[in-house]
Motif scaffolding. Structure first.
Motif, short mmCIF file in Angstrom:
data_model
loop_
_atom_site.label_atom_id
_atom_site.label_comp_id
_atom_site.label_asym_id
_atom_site.label_seq_id
_atom_site.Cartn_x
_atom_site.Cartn_y
_atom_site.Cartn_z
N ALA A 203 63.70 -0.94 -49.94
CA ALA A 203 63.17 -0.72 -48.66
C ALA A 203 64.54 -0.09 -47.83
O ALA A 203 64.41 0.74 -46.92
CB ALA A 203 62.71 -1.97 -47.81
N LEU A 206 65.02 3.31 -46.90
CA LEU A 206 64.76 3.97 -45.42
C LEU A 206 65.94 4.32 -44.86
O LEU A 206 65.80 5.40 -43.91
CB LEU A 206 63.76 3.27 -45.12
N MET A 212 66.28 7.22 -38.83
CA MET A 212 65.72 5.53 -38.97
C MET A 212 66.73 4.62 -38.33
O MET A 212 66.45 3.83 -37.73
CB MET A 212 65.44 5.24 -40.39
N LEU A 323 58.58 6.72 -35.21
CA LEU A 323 58.81 6.25 -36.68
C LEU A 323 57.88 6.94 -37.60
O LEU A 323 58.14 7.38 -38.55
CB LEU A 323 58.61 4.76 -36.74
N THR A 327 58.71 9.41 -40.95
CA THR A 327 58.47 8.66 -42.38
C THR A 327 57.48 9.19 -43.05
O THR A 327 56.49 9.52 -42.39
CB THR A 327 58.22 7.17 -41.70
N ARG A 331 54.92 5.84 -47.06
CA ARG A 331 55.62 4.78 -46.92
C ARG A 331 55.82 4.02 -45.39
O ARG A 331 56.79 3.33 -45.17
CB ARG A 331 57.34 5.33 -47.35
N GLN A 332 54.70 4.62 -44.71
CA GLN A 332 54.88 3.99 -43.46
C GLN A 332 54.38 2.45 -43.21
O GLN A 332 55.35 1.96 -42.45
CB GLN A 332 53.56 4.81 -42.85
N GLU A 334 55.78 0.45 -45.38
CA GLU A 334 57.01 -0.15 -45.52
C GLU A 334 58.02 0.10 -44.44
O GLU A 334 58.83 -0.71 -44.29
CB GLU A 334 57.45 0.29 -46.84
N ALA A 335 58.13 1.20 -43.87
CA ALA A 335 58.70 1.35 -42.49
C ALA A 335 58.73 0.47 -41.62
O ALA A 335 59.49 -0.09 -40.73
CB ALA A 335 58.79 2.84 -42.43
N ARG A 339 61.06 -2.01 -39.83
CA ARG A 339 61.29 -2.21 -38.24
C ARG A 339 60.89 -3.68 -37.91
O ARG A 339 61.73 -4.32 -37.12
CB ARG A 339 60.36 -1.31 -37.66
N LEU A 396 63.51 10.46 -47.88
CA LEU A 396 62.65 9.41 -47.82
C LEU A 396 61.53 9.43 -48.86
O LEU A 396 60.94 8.30 -49.19
CB LEU A 396 61.98 8.99 -46.58
#
Length: 397
Positions: A203, A206, A212, A323, A327, A331-332, A334-335, A339, A396
């Protein structure tokens, strides 16, 4: 607004109302039982501790499994966890309820935000969708504390009696069942095709994207403002002898103002860019934090609470829109988990720090220190421009 988005907003509202009302009732009960501000700070920190631990696993799970499974887990966890405090309202059980309510809400938020982000077709639709979605927590931050405060004051033989707290916890435990009623008919979206070929990643990869890192830093500062307000108002109200319904109304006025501005935000965001809204919110928050602890009455505190709600209510939809633009789709989740983990790691430590600082120096310096930090961070917010990061997406993916 599409019917599916309306269902997701309603579902989020009920689950978040469970957490918000519980988060208001638990510190008041702890104070009534004679626990110190430091203990109350530790209790509030538990609402963020479980989301901190579960954020990344929940984000990865939602990337691979979608919406419905994680929502079922969240509903069961929240309802059963808060019900424990209705049955046994003691400090140890309240700790378990805080962990359950916080963890359930955190997991659900990641899944809902990911789903809504994938429903949007372009950046303009992202801003509008997240503006509407953010209406749910704003309304629930009013409904949960106000209803809990009224039950605490009037459902027992006298205001603040333990039976009033039991009724408040029982109502909060029922709310997640309505979440499942609303969310269950929403269809799953196709998973990202990139998942089939995606190699295992950390992770923290990212964070290779400078945008980010900037976004997480700004988000952390602004989330600290919510933590300060949630912590200080019950403590300050208790010191001044305000009833639970008055404290709940002050917190509820903040949430109502945030809900109002989020109704207007889909129209405002068509004319103002994300980084402009976030920067303006940080400057205004710093100014309000300078005067908030100087307000002498509950009415004056309520006015400050309304203004603060109007300002901070604009932030989260713009953060989420940014965001999703910086991204990759696969992987959204995970992002979003990263956060949530970052801001909840802060929320675990900050209430305890606020409690210790408040016990030593009073609550006013807590407001002022955070206000200065937010004001200084407004410069970083000005650089949150997704168009500048689009060419770095390959770092990313």
């Amino acid at each position: 607004m599409s019917p599916d988005l309306a269902r997701l907003i309603a579902g989020q509202m009920f689950l978040h109302a469970c957490m918000a009302g519980t988060r208001m009732a638990i510190p008041l009960l702890a104070l009534n039982q004679g626990f110190s501000a430091v203990a109350v700070g530790a209790l509030l920190a538990l609402f963020a501790f479980s989301p901190m631990l579960l954020a990344l696993p929940a984000g990865r799970y939602s990337d691979r499994r979608g919406l419905q499974k994680i929502m079922r887990i969240s509903v069961v966890l929240a309802a059963s966890g808060v019900l424990l405090s209705a049955l046994w309202p003691n400090f140890a059980v309240m700790c378990l309820s805080a962990l359950a309510a916080g963890g359930a809400t955190g997991m659900a938020v990641i899944a809902l935000q990911r789903h809504v982000g994938r429903m949007a077709k372009d950046p303009a639709a992202l801003k509008v969708a997240f503006s509407w979605l953010s209406l749910g927590p704003a309304v629930s931050n009013f409904v949960g504390p106000v209803l809990a405060g009224l039950l605490i004051d009037y459902a027992g033989p006298e205001a603040g009696h333990v039976s009033g707290f039991r009724w408040a916890f029982l109502l909060m435990a029922v709310f997640p069942l309505f979440t499942w009623f609303w969310v269950r008919p929403v269809p799953e979206l196709p998973l990202s095709p990139e998942l089939a070929h995606d190699k295992p990643r950390r992770a923290l990869d990212l964070l290779a994207e400078p945008m980010m890192r900037r976004l997480l830093g700004v988000n952390w500062l602004l989330s600290s403002c919510w933590d300060v307000h949630t912590f200080v108002v019950p403590v300050l109200g208790h010191e001044r002898g305000y009833s639970a319904s008055v404290v709940g109304s002050i917190l509820g006025s903040f949430a109502l103002a945030a809900a109002f501005i989020r109704v207007c935000l889909p129209f405002i965001s068509r004319h103002v860019k994300e980084h402009q809204i976030i920067t303006g919110a940080m400057v205004c928050t710093a100014l309000l934090f300078a005067v908030y602890p100087l307000m002498p009455t509950a009415v004056a505190m309520g006015v400050c609470s309304v203004l603060l709600g109007l300002v901070l209510g604009t932030v989260q939809p713009m953060i989420m829109s940014t965001l999703h633009q910086i991204t990759p789709a696969h992987r959204q989740g995970e992002a979003l988990g990263l956060r949530l983990m970052s801001i909840n790691a802060s929320s675990v430590l900050m209430p305890m720090l606020f409690g210790a600082a408040g016990a030593i120096a009073g609550v006013a310096p807590v407001f002022w220190v955070v206000g200065v930090a937010v004001g200084m961070g407004s410069r970083a917010a000005w650089g949150l421009r997704p168009s500048h990061a689009s060419k770095h997406h390959e770092t990313l993916s």
